[in-house]
Design a protein around this motif. Structure first.
Motif, PDB file in Angstrom:
ATOM      1  N   LEU A  24       0.806  -1.198   0.033  1.00  0.00           N
ATOM      2  CA  LEU A  24      -0.045  -0.030   0.127  1.00  0.00           C
ATOM      3  C   LEU A  24       0.870   1.243   0.004  1.00  0.00           C
ATOM      4  CD1 LEU A  24      -2.839  -1.075   2.396  1.00  0.00           C
ATOM      5  CD2 LEU A  24      -2.836  -0.947  -0.020  1.00  0.00           C
ATOM      6  N   GLN A  25       2.007   1.310   0.778  1.00  0.00           N
ATOM      7  CA  GLN A  25       2.861   2.400   0.952  1.00  0.00           C
ATOM      8  C   GLN A  25       3.635   2.680  -0.562  1.00  0.00           C
ATOM      9  OE1 GLN A  25       3.024   4.526   3.528  1.00  0.00           O
ATOM     10  NE2 GLN A  25       4.004   5.762   2.146  1.00  0.00           N
ATOM     11  N   ASP A  26       4.063   1.416  -1.194  1.00  0.00           N
ATOM     12  CA  ASP A  26       4.546   1.528  -2.521  1.00  0.00           C
ATOM     13  C   ASP A  26       3.435   2.208  -3.665  1.00  0.00           C
ATOM     14  OD1 ASP A  26       6.900   0.634  -1.505  1.00  0.00           O
ATOM     15  OD2 ASP A  26       6.510  -1.520  -2.420  1.00  0.00           O
ATOM     16  N   LEU A  27       2.171   1.677  -3.410  1.00  0.00           N
ATOM     17  CA  LEU A  27       1.081   2.153  -4.398  1.00  0.00           C
ATOM     18  C   LEU A  27       0.832   3.693  -4.256  1.00  0.00           C
ATOM     19  CD1 LEU A  27      -0.698   1.797  -6.614  1.00  0.00           C
ATOM     20  CD2 LEU A  27      -2.403   1.354  -4.740  1.00  0.00           C
ATOM     21  N   LEU A  28       0.845   4.293  -2.646  1.00  0.00           N
ATOM     22  CA  LEU A  28       0.845   5.706  -2.437  1.00  0.00           C
ATOM     23  C   LEU A  28       1.871   6.314  -2.809  1.00  0.00           C
ATOM     24  CD1 LEU A  28      -0.803   7.837  -1.065  1.00  0.00           C
ATOM     25  CD2 LEU A  28       0.763   7.304   1.122  1.00  0.00           C
ATOM     26  N   ASN A  29       3.183   5.966  -2.668  1.00  0.00           N
ATOM     27  CA  ASN A  29       4.505   6.586  -3.283  1.00  0.00           C
ATOM     28  C   ASN A  29       4.270   6.831  -4.841  1.00  0.00           C
ATOM     29  OD1 ASN A  29       5.159   7.076  -0.508  1.00  0.00           O
ATOM     30  ND2 ASN A  29       6.534   5.174  -0.461  1.00  0.00           N
ATOM     31  N   SER A  30       4.372   5.689  -5.320  1.00  0.00           N
ATOM     32  CA  SER A  30       4.122   5.811  -6.693  1.00  0.00           C
ATOM     33  C   SER A  30       3.177   6.654  -7.547  1.00  0.00           C
ATOM     34  CB  SER A  30       4.145   4.416  -7.172  1.00  0.00           C
ATOM     35  OG  SER A  30       2.900   3.648  -6.968  1.00  0.00           O
ATOM     36  N   GLN A  31       2.006   6.560  -6.940  1.00  0.00           N
ATOM     37  CA  GLN A  31       1.083   7.679  -7.376  1.00  0.00           C
ATOM     38  C   GLN A  31       1.272   8.976  -7.083  1.00  0.00           C
ATOM     39  OE1 GLN A  31      -2.423   6.071  -4.966  1.00  0.00           O
ATOM     40  NE2 GLN A  31      -3.351   5.287  -6.881  1.00  0.00           N
ATOM     41  N   ASN A  32       1.850   9.284  -5.842  1.00  0.00           N
ATOM     42  CA  ASN A  32       2.144  10.619  -5.928  1.00  0.00           C
ATOM     43  C   ASN A  32       3.390  11.248  -6.651  1.00  0.00           C
ATOM     44  OD1 ASN A  32       0.406  11.042  -4.000  1.00  0.00           O
ATOM     45  ND2 ASN A  32       1.672  10.474  -2.073  1.00  0.00           N
ATOM     46  N   THR A  33       4.293  10.183  -6.905  1.00  0.00           N
ATOM     47  CA  THR A  33       5.605  10.359  -7.640  1.00  0.00           C
ATOM     48  C   THR A  33       5.023  10.525  -9.290  1.00  0.00           C
ATOM     49  OG1 THR A  33       6.926   9.290  -6.269  1.00  0.00           O
ATOM     50  CG2 THR A  33       7.665   9.784  -8.611  1.00  0.00           C
ATOM     51  N   PHE A  34       3.852   9.846  -9.658  1.00  0.00           N
ATOM     52  CA  PHE A  34       3.454   9.890 -10.999  1.00  0.00           C
ATOM     53  C   PHE A  34       3.048  11.094 -11.162  1.00  0.00           C
ATOM     54  CE2 PHE A  34      -0.010   8.505 -13.857  1.00  0.00           C
ATOM     55  CZ  PHE A  34       0.760   8.526 -15.071  1.00  0.00           C
ATOM     56  N   LEU A  35       2.180  11.497 -10.104  1.00  0.00           N
ATOM     57  CA  LEU A  35       1.404  12.954 -10.226  1.00  0.00           C
ATOM     58  C   LEU A  35       2.401  14.064 -10.236  1.00  0.00           C
ATOM     59  CD1 LEU A  35      -0.996  14.972 -10.045  1.00  0.00           C
ATOM     60  CD2 LEU A  35      -1.146  14.456  -7.367  1.00  0.00           C
ATOM     61  N   GLY A  36       3.451  13.800  -9.282  1.00  0.00           N
ATOM     62  CA  GLY A  36       4.385  14.901  -9.127  1.00  0.00           C
ATOM     63  C   GLY A  36       5.324  15.196 -10.381  1.00  0.00           C
ATOM     64  N   VAL A  37       5.493  14.022 -11.057  1.00  0.00           N
ATOM     65  CA  VAL A  37       6.328  14.195 -12.593  1.00  0.00           C
ATOM     66  C   VAL A  37       5.456  15.064 -13.507  1.00  0.00           C
ATOM     67  CG1 VAL A  37       7.341  13.111 -14.339  1.00  0.00           C
ATOM     68  CG2 VAL A  37       7.615  12.189 -12.244  1.00  0.00           C
ATOM     69  N   TRP A  38       4.241  14.806 -13.645  1.00  0.00           N
ATOM     70  CA  TRP A  38       3.405  15.459 -14.481  1.00  0.00           C
ATOM     71  C   TRP A  38       3.142  17.064 -14.084  1.00  0.00           C
ATOM     72  CZ3 TRP A  38      -0.928  18.538 -14.942  1.00  0.00           C
ATOM     73  CH2 TRP A  38      -1.469  18.836 -16.395  1.00  0.00           C
ATOM     74  N   VAL A  39       2.824  17.362 -12.822  1.00  0.00           N
ATOM     75  CA  VAL A  39       2.905  18.626 -12.312  1.00  0.00           C
ATOM     76  C   VAL A  39       4.044  19.208 -12.622  1.00  0.00           C
ATOM     77  CG1 VAL A  39       2.633  19.915 -10.443  1.00  0.00           C
ATOM     78  CG2 VAL A  39       1.066  18.129 -10.753  1.00  0.00           C
ATOM     79  N   PHE A  40       5.376  18.719 -12.287  1.00  0.00           N
ATOM     80  CA  PHE A  40       6.531  19.483 -12.776  1.00  0.00           C
ATOM     81  C   PHE A  40       6.825  19.653 -14.043  1.00  0.00           C
ATOM     82  CE2 PHE A  40      11.345  18.906 -12.770  1.00  0.00           C
ATOM     83  CZ  PHE A  40      11.589  20.114 -12.486  1.00  0.00           C
ATOM     84  N   TYR A  41       6.417  18.690 -14.822  1.00  0.00           N
ATOM     85  CA  TYR A  41       6.541  18.938 -16.226  1.00  0.00           C
ATOM     86  C   TYR A  41       5.505  19.980 -16.886  1.00  0.00           C
ATOM     87  CZ  TYR A  41       6.508  17.494 -21.457  1.00  0.00           C
ATOM     88  OH  TYR A  41       6.511  17.630 -22.455  1.00  0.00           O
ATOM     89  N   GLU A  42       4.372  19.865 -16.136  1.00  0.00           N
ATOM     90  CA  GLU A  42       3.495  21.113 -16.621  1.00  0.00           C
ATOM     91  C   GLU A  42       4.015  22.543 -16.155  1.00  0.00           C
ATOM     92  OE1 GLU A  42       0.183  23.151 -18.164  1.00  0.00           O
ATOM     93  OE2 GLU A  42       1.094  21.313 -18.813  1.00  0.00           O
ATOM     94  N   ALA A  43       4.742  22.655 -15.067  1.00  0.00           N
ATOM     95  CA  ALA A  43       5.196  24.013 -14.756  1.00  0.00           C
ATOM     96  C   ALA A  43       6.172  24.096 -15.558  1.00  0.00           C
ATOM     97  CB  ALA A  43       5.606  23.717 -13.102  1.00  0.00           C
ATOM     98  N   LEU A  44       7.379  23.035 -15.759  1.00  0.00           N
ATOM     99  CA  LEU A  44       8.435  23.605 -16.820  1.00  0.00           C
ATOM    100  C   LEU A  44       7.889  23.867 -18.067  1.00  0.00           C
ATOM    101  CD1 LEU A  44      10.457  20.229 -16.103  1.00  0.00           C
ATOM    102  CD2 LEU A  44      11.119  22.533 -15.393  1.00  0.00           C
TER     103      LEU A  44
END
Length: 941
Positions: A866-886
């Motif tokens: 469950l922790q791995d899924l939570l971390n991977s979901q947040n990182t997946f979201l974070g990469v998209w957000v960072f890319y959009e900001a870039l």
């Protein structure tokens, strides 16, 4: 009301004062003269009142001229739309509803206010309160225009946040007003080359004592004539671009003797002076420098404000620090701020301090964004944490059900039940820790939200709710399906309590012959009540089945169709990344060395078959959900059968029927529903994860820099500012020259007591040449050497600015390439984490089918998954957000960003070199590409 001038005491009687002053002098004709003086004084007072009441006129004139100058520079600037006026919208918190020329006194500190009444034992100005008082600094009616919903909540999306920031932000208004003041500086400098007229009128009465006059008699005289603050009492002044100056003036005086000799005299002089410097302080290069610098500065500020405006949008949306706005050289008492100008001594003309770009985010493995995009990211992270908490609750319920089932039997080993109790305890501990982490995330979110309100210019106490579809695709599980999982969990928990009560109503017995332990139960009223309660709650199960069929399955089917539509785009992006990998894997000098990336990342075979595989899983889950109704009907029949059971069965047989037909059957049904809901959630998350596409950005660093060279407004300003530094050399070098001025002047007098009897016979003309040798030029020499050094510093600053542009754009493109690769890696990580949960679920089902307890590491495995899924979901979201900001940052730093009339971003779509590198612009940029050709630097003396 105008202030009291202090020359005539308030409330004084002017005729009586004059009578007292001249009392006893019978030669003083008081009647007609006093009436004349009184009328003159009244007229003078009327002129003062009229002058004092013209504040609004001057304000409107200043507005009209400043707006004209700003619009003029907007027309000259490149890529700058119209700029709004500084008047504040009445809906804004900044709006002042009072008279702008005579605002009321704001609330004062009581102790400090005493000094406005009496200061150093002296009575102060008595009319401080004449404009009234106010107890508020903000617009008292702005709340009425705030778009609150019927709950009194401000619902924000990114567009609404930007609109509110433009309406309420003090910082934005300050930048706009600085631009306005910069236009006033230009107005001041232009005025210096206008023809300026000075004219007023004055009158005075002079009384001389007997010993003051040659005749030995007292004398009183009344004189009147022009008077002004100019160089002459009545004059015209004009300064020319070559440094010459013309002054034409009239001095006139008429004197009446009121006592003593009854005489009248008049004198008039009409004169002019024209001076033209030939060497020092002469020439257009020196004389026009202040005006040139003021005009160019306004142009720079128009561009700077536009860059600030786009940067302000990014600050609100992604948290990037807004660009440096307009910078004013002048001040309240300084025209263009260049009085006493001696070149660059104060640093004027240096290249601006703007760097190559702004930053945002933090220092995490995947930097986050700020602004409303960062808040939306945090909001989804909180939802992911809530989902993680709910899954921990599901695990806890599963382990408790397994423990409950073990308690209905006699395990072959005494350690089995304690081991299962340990699993329950570990899971419950993680469940509590997850709640604490969730509370911490919410506390941080609310604190950041309060700070964001301050950026918008709103008070922190306003209740705000974020609701923006920008990141909806990262709600990997729909809120409806989450609700269904919660409903199943609630049902398992409540029915689980009934099942526990049934077990507690049973008794454990032992076969006297075989020694076998078993449980027995009698169908008592308490037992009937618990069984009836289970039967009643099965209607809730029926409602859940209906919602799964009618709402959740169609929604997941829509997600699968969207996945199918996105496959061509996904395949194209993978193919482009594969091409980049093949082209750059062996390069030494690249933005991002990618030779160590596993090429399997670009394998698209699984992606091509993914829609069909997920569709097969969907069909299987749909069949399972369809069968739940039949299983529920069978459960209800068994419940009624047990309630209607006759007394033919033994207590042991009755317990076995209650156990198998109620306890285990209802738990199996709810467990199957929970498993299928989980599988449906994983399927939906997989479909949504695989459907997300990154907007296309495919541009080299060289192309990016050449585009920025053509479009960036701050680059234009820096080029122009370098020329300001170069131009200053000529200005300061002028002071090394000699002073050689040609002066031509003349005047003409009246011939008699008639002030208009001017004649050439009374005139005089003068022509002269004035020369000053440069004997002492040490200060001028030092300033000249300083300006040479400062020009070299300005050149270095300029190419460092270019280096910063390269640095910023390369860093952004490097991060974009990293995000493109990392996005695919994190997409794969989400898929693997979801598989861990399904594998753990399969292991649990196998143990249940074998009637075994959970493994010794089952709880830890579930928590880890469950922790791995939570971390991977947040990182997946974070990469998209960072890319959009870039991507938005790149649009800003290329200088190509565009905002519409409301200040909202116009999405450029794909960012590629071909989009800008076409037509005439392509030819221009080809010409600006630096080459290795030698440059003739000239001869150095």
């Amino acid at each position: 009301m105008p202030k009291n001038s202090g020359r005539v005491p308030s409330g004084s009687n002017l005729p009586s004062m004059l009578s007292r002053h001249f009392q006893g002098d019978d030669r003083f004709a008081t009647g007609p003269i006093l009436r004349f003086v009184l009328v003159f004084a009244l007229c003078l007072q009327s002129l003062l009142v009229v002058g004092g009441c013209s504040r609004s006129k001057y304000r409107r004139q200043a507005n009209e001229e400043s707006y004209y100058l700003i619009d003029e520079k907007v027309a000259h600037a490149a890529n700058v739309p119209g700029i709004r006026r500084i008047e504040v919208d009445p809906r804004s918190r900044l709006f002042d509803p009072f008279n702008p020329d005579r605002p009321p006194m704001p609330e004062d500190d009581p102790a400090a206010h005493r000094y406005m009444e009496v200061v150093d034992k002296k009575k102060h100005y008595p009319l401080w309160d004449v404009n009234g008082r106010t107890n508020t600094a903000e617009n008292p009616d702005w709340w009425a225009y705030l778009p609150l919903d019927n709950r009194g909540v401000l619902v924000l999306d990114s567009d609404t946040a930007v609109r509110l920031a433009l309406l309420h932000s003090p910082n934005y208004q300050n930048q706009l007003e600085t631009l306005y003041l910069s236009a006033l500086d230009v107005s001041s400098e232009r005025f210096l080359f206008d023809t300026q007229f000075f004219g007023g009128w004055g009158a005075d009465i002079t009384a001389d004592g007997p010993n003051r006059t040659p005749s030995g008699n007292s004398r009183t005289a009344f004189s009147t004539g022009p008077s002004s603050a100019g160089r002459r009492p009545l004059s015209m002044q004009r300064r020319f671009a070559t440094g010459s100056e013309l002054i034409v003036g009239i001095a006139n005086s008429v004197t009446w003797q009121l006592s003593g000799p009854n005489t009248q005299s008049a004198s008039t002089i009409l004169d002019f002076t024209f001076a033209q410097p030939l060497l020092r302080r002469g020439g257009r290069d020196v004389i026009l420098e202040r005006l040139t610098l003021a005009e160019r500065t306004l142009l720079y500020n128009v561009r700077a404000f536009e860059r600030y405006r786009t940067g302000f949008y990014l600050q609100v949306t992604i948290g990037r620090q807004a660009e440096q706005g307009p910078q004013r050289r002048g001040g309240l008492f300084g025209g263009a701020g260049l009085e006493g100008f001696t070149g660059l001594g104060g640093g004027f003309g240096r290249v601006g301090g703007t760097t190559g770009g702004g930053g945002f985010g933090g220092n995490q493995a995947v930097p986050g964004a700020g602004g409303i995009l960062g808040l939306l990211q945090n909001q989804i992270s909180i939802r992911n944490a809530e989902e993680n908490l709910a899954r921990n609750r599901d695990n806890l319920l599963r382990f408790e059900e397994t423990l409950r089932e073990l308690q209905t039997t006699v395990p072959p080993s005494q350690v089995i039940i304690p081991q299962q109790q340990l699993q329950v305890t570990q899971t419950r501990q993680n469940y509590i820790a997850s709640q604490a982490n969730l509370l911490q995330l919410k506390q941080q979110f609310e604190q950041t939200l309060d700070q964001f309100k301050q950026l918008l210019g709103l008070p922190p106490y306003i209740c705000v709710e974020l609701r923006d579809p920008m990141l909806d695709s990262f709600n990997l599980i729909s809120s409806e399906l989450k609700s269904r999982r919660d409903e199943v969990a609630d049902m398992r928990e409540t029915i689980g309590r009934n099942n526990t009560s049934l077990i507690e109503l049973s008794v454990q017995s032992q076969d006297a012959t075989t020694g076998e332990s078993f449980r027995e139960i009698e169908i008592t009223e308490d037992v009937r009540r618990q069984i009836s309660e289970v039967s009643r709650k099965t209607f809730g199960i029926e409602q859940i089945i209906s919602e799964l069929s009618e709402r959740d399955l169609p929604q997941v089917a829509a997600d699968l169709r969207k996945l199918d539509e996105s496959i061509p785009g996904r395949l194209a992006q993978l193919e482009r990344l594969r091409q980049v990998y093949e082209e750059e894997k062996d390069y030494i000098c690249t933005l991002l060395p990618i030779g160590t990336v596993d090429p399997q990342l670009f394998d698209n075979r699984e992606l091509q078959t993914l829609p069909a595989d997920l569709k097969a899983d969907f069909d299987r889950l749909a069949r399972n959900i369809e069968n739940y109704s039949a299983r529920l009907a069978s459960l209800r029949e068994d419940v009624q059968s047990i309630l209607n059971e006759s007394g033919t069965l033994t207590p042991r047989q009755k317990f076995e029927r209650v156990r198998s037909k109620i306890i285990l059957q209802v738990q199996d049904l709810l467990a199957s529903m929970a498993e299928d809901v989980l599988a449906l959630q994983v399927l939906q998350a997989r479909a949504r994860t695989e459907s997300v596409l990154l907007p296309e950005v495919d541009i080299s660093d060289r192309e990016a820099v050449e585009i920025a060279r053509a479009y960036r407004l701050d680059w234009m300003n820096n080029r122009a500012s370098l020329v300001d530094s170069w131009r200053a050399i000529e200005v300061v070098a002028d002071d090394l020259e000699s002073s050689l001025d040609v002066v031509f002047s003349g005047d003409m007098l009246n011939r008699n007591d008639n002030p208009l009897s001017l004649s050439s016979s009374t005139g005089r003309l003068r022509a002269g040449l004035q020369w000053d040798s440069p004997i002492t030029r040490l200060q001028e020499r030092n300033r000249y050497r300083q300006v040479l050094i400062e020009y070299q510093q300005a050149k270095r600053n300029y190419y460092q600015f270019e280096d910063n542009v390269w640095l910023t754009l390369r860093a952004q493109l490097r991060n974009i390439r990293l995000s493109q690769l990392n996005f695919e890696l994190q997409r794969y990580a989400v898929r693997i984490a979801a598989q861990q949960i399904l594998i753990n679920e399969d292991i649990r089902q196998v143990n249940e089918s074998l009637n075994q307890a959970s493994g010794p590491t089952a709880a830890r495995d579930q928590v880890s998954a469950l922790q791995d899924l939570l971390n991977s979901q947040n990182t997946f979201l974070g990469v998209w957000v960072f890319y959009e900001a870039l991507r938005r940052n790149l649009d800003q730093d290329l200088g190509t960003i565009q905002l519409d009339s409301e200040g909202l971003w116009v999405d450029p779509g794909p960012i590629t070199g071909n989009r800008f590198y076409t037509g005439e612009n392509a030819a221009w940029m080809q010409e600006t590409i630096p080459t290795a050709e030698p440059i003739n630097v000239g001869e150095v003396p």
